[in-house]
Design a protein around this motif. Structure first.
Motif, PDB file in Angstrom:
ATOM      1  N   LYS A 105       2.344  38.645 160.454  1.00  0.00           N
ATOM      2  CA  LYS A 105       3.040  37.372 160.277  1.00  0.00           C
ATOM      3  C   LYS A 105       4.226  37.460 159.314  1.00  0.00           C
ATOM      4  O   LYS A 105       5.069  36.560 159.322  1.00  0.00           O
ATOM      5  CB  LYS A 105       2.067  36.308 159.752  1.00  0.00           C
ATOM      6  CG  LYS A 105       0.868  36.061 160.652  1.00  0.00           C
ATOM      7  CD  LYS A 105       1.277  35.537 162.014  1.00  0.00           C
ATOM      8  CE  LYS A 105       0.066  35.275 162.887  1.00  0.00           C
ATOM      9  NZ  LYS A 105       0.456  34.864 164.260  1.00  0.00           N
ATOM     10  N   ALA A 106       4.268  38.498 158.482  1.00  0.00           N
ATOM     11  CA  ALA A 106       5.319  38.526 157.466  1.00  0.00           C
ATOM     12  C   ALA A 106       5.524  39.932 156.923  1.00  0.00           C
ATOM     13  O   ALA A 106       4.652  40.811 157.062  1.00  0.00           O
ATOM     14  CB  ALA A 106       4.985  37.579 156.320  1.00  0.00           C
TER      15      ALA A 106
ATOM     16  N   GLU B  75      18.822  44.133 157.031  1.00  0.00           N
ATOM     17  CA  GLU B  75      18.271  44.840 158.197  1.00  0.00           C
ATOM     18  C   GLU B  75      16.796  44.498 158.404  1.00  0.00           C
ATOM     19  O   GLU B  75      16.342  44.370 159.544  1.00  0.00           O
ATOM     20  CB  GLU B  75      18.459  46.351 158.031  1.00  0.00           C
ATOM     21  CG  GLU B  75      19.895  46.803 158.133  1.00  0.00           C
ATOM     22  CD  GLU B  75      20.540  46.429 159.463  1.00  0.00           C
ATOM     23  OE1 GLU B  75      19.887  46.636 160.508  1.00  0.00           O
ATOM     24  OE2 GLU B  75      21.667  45.928 159.456  1.00  0.00           O
ATOM     25  N   ILE B  76      16.062  44.363 157.312  1.00  0.00           N
ATOM     26  CA  ILE B  76      14.658  43.972 157.421  1.00  0.00           C
ATOM     27  C   ILE B  76      14.534  42.600 158.091  1.00  0.00           C
ATOM     28  O   ILE B  76      13.681  42.375 158.951  1.00  0.00           O
ATOM     29  CB  ILE B  76      13.999  43.925 156.024  1.00  0.00           C
ATOM     30  CG1 ILE B  76      13.762  45.337 155.487  1.00  0.00           C
ATOM     31  CG2 ILE B  76      12.679  43.148 156.054  1.00  0.00           C
ATOM     32  CD1 ILE B  76      12.578  46.051 156.080  1.00  0.00           C
ATOM     33  N   THR B  77      15.393  41.665 157.679  1.00  0.00           N
ATOM     34  CA  THR B  77      15.291  40.320 158.250  1.00  0.00           C
ATOM     35  C   THR B  77      15.612  40.311 159.745  1.00  0.00           C
ATOM     36  O   THR B  77      15.062  39.496 160.494  1.00  0.00           O
ATOM     37  CB  THR B  77      16.215  39.331 157.517  1.00  0.00           C
ATOM     38  OG1 THR B  77      17.578  39.726 157.669  1.00  0.00           O
ATOM     39  CG2 THR B  77      15.874  39.267 156.042  1.00  0.00           C
TER      40      THR B  77
ATOM     41  N   ASN C 269      10.745  39.890 165.675  1.00  0.00           N
ATOM     42  CA  ASN C 269       9.294  39.891 165.885  1.00  0.00           C
ATOM     43  C   ASN C 269       8.624  38.607 165.400  1.00  0.00           C
ATOM     44  O   ASN C 269       7.402  38.557 165.274  1.00  0.00           O
ATOM     45  CB  ASN C 269       8.684  41.094 165.165  1.00  0.00           C
ATOM     46  CG  ASN C 269       9.062  42.413 165.807  1.00  0.00           C
ATOM     47  OD1 ASN C 269       8.442  42.838 166.778  1.00  0.00           O
ATOM     48  ND2 ASN C 269      10.097  43.068 165.280  1.00  0.00           N
ATOM     49  N   ASN C 270       9.443  37.575 165.115  1.00  0.00           N
ATOM     50  CA  ASN C 270       8.929  36.265 164.694  1.00  0.00           C
ATOM     51  C   ASN C 270       8.101  36.359 163.414  1.00  0.00           C
ATOM     52  O   ASN C 270       7.026  35.759 163.297  1.00  0.00           O
ATOM     53  CB  ASN C 270       8.100  35.628 165.815  1.00  0.00           C
ATOM     54  CG  ASN C 270       7.926  34.135 165.622  1.00  0.00           C
ATOM     55  OD1 ASN C 270       8.776  33.469 165.029  1.00  0.00           O
ATOM     56  ND2 ASN C 270       6.818  33.601 166.098  1.00  0.00           N
ATOM     57  N   LEU C 271       8.608  37.130 162.449  1.00  0.00           N
ATOM     58  CA  LEU C 271       7.928  37.307 161.170  1.00  0.00           C
ATOM     59  C   LEU C 271       8.724  36.638 160.060  1.00  0.00           C
ATOM     60  O   LEU C 271       9.950  36.535 160.135  1.00  0.00           O
ATOM     61  CB  LEU C 271       7.776  38.795 160.832  1.00  0.00           C
ATOM     62  CG  LEU C 271       7.203  39.724 161.888  1.00  0.00           C
ATOM     63  CD1 LEU C 271       7.181  41.157 161.359  1.00  0.00           C
ATOM     64  CD2 LEU C 271       5.803  39.282 162.298  1.00  0.00           C
TER      65      LEU C 271
ATOM     66  N   ASP D  66      13.386  34.468 154.207  1.00  0.00           N
ATOM     67  CA  ASP D  66      12.846  33.119 154.337  1.00  0.00           C
ATOM     68  C   ASP D  66      12.321  32.558 153.020  1.00  0.00           C
ATOM     69  O   ASP D  66      12.414  31.355 152.779  1.00  0.00           O
ATOM     70  CB  ASP D  66      11.705  33.114 155.367  1.00  0.00           C
ATOM     71  CG  ASP D  66      12.171  33.577 156.729  1.00  0.00           C
ATOM     72  OD1 ASP D  66      12.888  32.805 157.395  1.00  0.00           O
ATOM     73  OD2 ASP D  66      11.846  34.717 157.126  1.00  0.00           O
ATOM     74  N   ILE D  67      11.750  33.427 152.190  1.00  0.00           N
ATOM     75  CA  ILE D  67      11.145  32.987 150.931  1.00  0.00           C
ATOM     76  C   ILE D  67      11.487  34.001 149.842  1.00  0.00           C
ATOM     77  O   ILE D  67      11.455  35.211 150.077  1.00  0.00           O
ATOM     78  CB  ILE D  67       9.608  32.864 151.047  1.00  0.00           C
ATOM     79  CG1 ILE D  67       9.223  31.910 152.181  1.00  0.00           C
ATOM     80  CG2 ILE D  67       8.991  32.390 149.724  1.00  0.00           C
ATOM     81  CD1 ILE D  67       7.723  31.845 152.455  1.00  0.00           C
ATOM     82  N   VAL D  68      11.807  33.492 148.661  1.00  0.00           N
ATOM     83  CA  VAL D  68      12.015  34.337 147.482  1.00  0.00           C
ATOM     84  C   VAL D  68      11.013  33.924 146.424  1.00  0.00           C
ATOM     85  O   VAL D  68      10.767  32.729 146.224  1.00  0.00           O
ATOM     86  CB  VAL D  68      13.447  34.176 146.929  1.00  0.00           C
ATOM     87  CG1 VAL D  68      13.587  34.850 145.577  1.00  0.00           C
ATOM     88  CG2 VAL D  68      14.462  34.758 147.893  1.00  0.00           C
ATOM     89  N   VAL D  69      10.403  34.906 145.749  1.00  0.00           N
ATOM     90  CA  VAL D  69       9.519  34.612 144.621  1.00  0.00           C
ATOM     91  C   VAL D  69      10.020  35.347 143.381  1.00  0.00           C
ATOM     92  O   VAL D  69      10.699  36.375 143.483  1.00  0.00           O
ATOM     93  CB  VAL D  69       8.047  35.001 144.908  1.00  0.00           C
ATOM     94  CG1 VAL D  69       7.469  34.151 146.026  1.00  0.00           C
ATOM     95  CG2 VAL D  69       7.914  36.482 145.237  1.00  0.00           C
TER      96      VAL D  69
END
Length: 378
Positions: free
Chosen positions: A136-137, A155-157, A163-165, A187-190
């Motif tokens: 999923k991610a 490139e990762i994104t 792949n809908n991740l 999509d998300i940063v922590v």
């Protein structure tokens, strides 16, 4: 608005009621309502607090995201993000990830049926090869902790979207001053805001930023439901610390460059890890996706015995866990920040007993170099 100006004037500036130039500390748990269910934007401080809200608005702006969230620690933020997933879901994770992240993924979240595969995310072929039907991610650090590997986030994104991740990036080392993963497609940063964002070793906090209202609603539900929120006093400390993030990060990097160049030349040092060195793996990618290289350096002195001698000989480097503060810190990851990772796994990754990690502070660079010289020669 340029970054240094945004750090000071972004988000919610001051207080309209009093003219205060600093957001007040709203030390309150509940709020008077004008009628049953008719409140003025706040009803209970687990759900929302004006001081915390100011911080959340600011970090969302700094990371070019839709919504920000402030948590009681970096691990609380990471755990809340992983709660977006369900039993049976699978996540790909950077291999030399922070030990606390490794621990919560393998020892806690695994008990709820969330599984993970740890891979070298700087190798794009490894990503494609390890995607499963239930993946999923992708959760990554760039630079990583402690080997400072660089992953090509853009490139990762692309792979993730194909792949809908989801792509989740721990941006603690780079900070939003140097790098903005959401603008690269994440999509998300922590953040462990305990580190550079606070900057003074006086607050423990975590932040998360999402790139969509849909993710924002989901993460706010989790934050409110599980309750790992940041208190108003700590929120205020972070707001204050962030104002000087730009000048601090520039000085951290200036000192780190000088120290890295010194370490490369020292005969007691077998290897230096610093993205600002031209021979560092994926140095060009770091130049492309970030505006700076940061203040973290790792170097290997060959053995645990030598590393321990260095740590007990330094005078200006404080032997302590954590990083990103005004004072320089020094640690042995194998015994401290990454002790929760099994020894055989550390050996596979190159986190040796002789590996030393330093968080370069704001002291005079020459004093720090002289300190390291006498410690290495000891």
């Amino acid at each position: 608005m340029r970054k240094k100006t945004q750090l000071i004037h972004g988000g919610i500036f001051g207080d309209d009621h009093t003219g205060a130039v600093s957001v007040p500390i709203f030390q309150v748990s509940t709020y008077k309502q004008d009628g049953p269910g008719n409140h003025r934007g706040y009803e209970y401080s687990r759900t929302g607090n004006p001081t915390r809200h100011a911080l959340e608005v600011l970090i969302a702006e700094l990371e070019s995201g839709q919504r920000g969230f402030a948590f009681a620690s970096g691990m609380a933020a990471t755990t809340a993000v992983f709660m977006l997933f369900n039993q049976g879901d699978h996540v790909l994770v950077t291999d030399d990830v922070y030990g606390g992240s490794f621990r919560v993924i393998t020892k806690v979240l695994s008990r709820f049926g969330i599984t993970a595969t740890f891979i070298d995310t700087s190798n794009l072929a490894e990503i494609e090869k390890n995607i499963q039907p239930n993946t999923k991610a992708i959760f990554l650090e760039s630079p990583t902790n402690p080997l400072l590997k660089i992953t090509d986030i853009a490139e990762i994104t692309k792979i993730a979207k194909k792949n809908n991740l989801l792509t989740i990036v721990d941006n603690t080392f780079a900070t939003p001053y140097w790098q903005n993963p959401l603008t690269l497609g994440a999509d998300i940063v922590v953040h462990s805001a305990t580190k550079y964002l606070g900057g003074h070793s006086d607050v423990v906090a975590g932040l998360a930023v999402v790139n969509s209202e849909e993710l924002g609603e989901k993460l706010h539900f989790i934050q409110n439901a599980t309750g790992g929120v940041l208190g108003p006093q700590d929120s205020w400390l972070l707001l204050r610390g962030i104002k000087t993030l730009g000048i601090r990060m520039e000085e951290h990097e200036y000192n780190a460059h000088k120290i890295a160049e010194f370490l490369v030349q020292h005969d007691q040092v077998s290897k230096v890890y610093y993205p600002g060195l031209v021979n560092h793996p994926n140095h060009e990618i770091a130049k492309k996706q970030a505006r700076g290289f940061g203040g973290m350096i790792s170097f290997d002195v060959g053995s645990g015995e030598k590393a321990a001698k260095v740590l007990t000989s330094v005078k200006y480097f404080t032997l302590a866990e954590s990083l990103g503060a005004v004072e320089s810190l020094i640690s042995i990851p194998a015994l401290m920040t990454h002790a929760s990772i099994p020894a055989e796994r550390r050996a596979e990754l190159g986190i040796t007993d002789g590996l030393i990690r330093i968080s370069v502070g704001l002291e005079d660079a020459e004093d720090l170099i002289e300190d390291l010289t006498q410690a290495l020669n000891a």
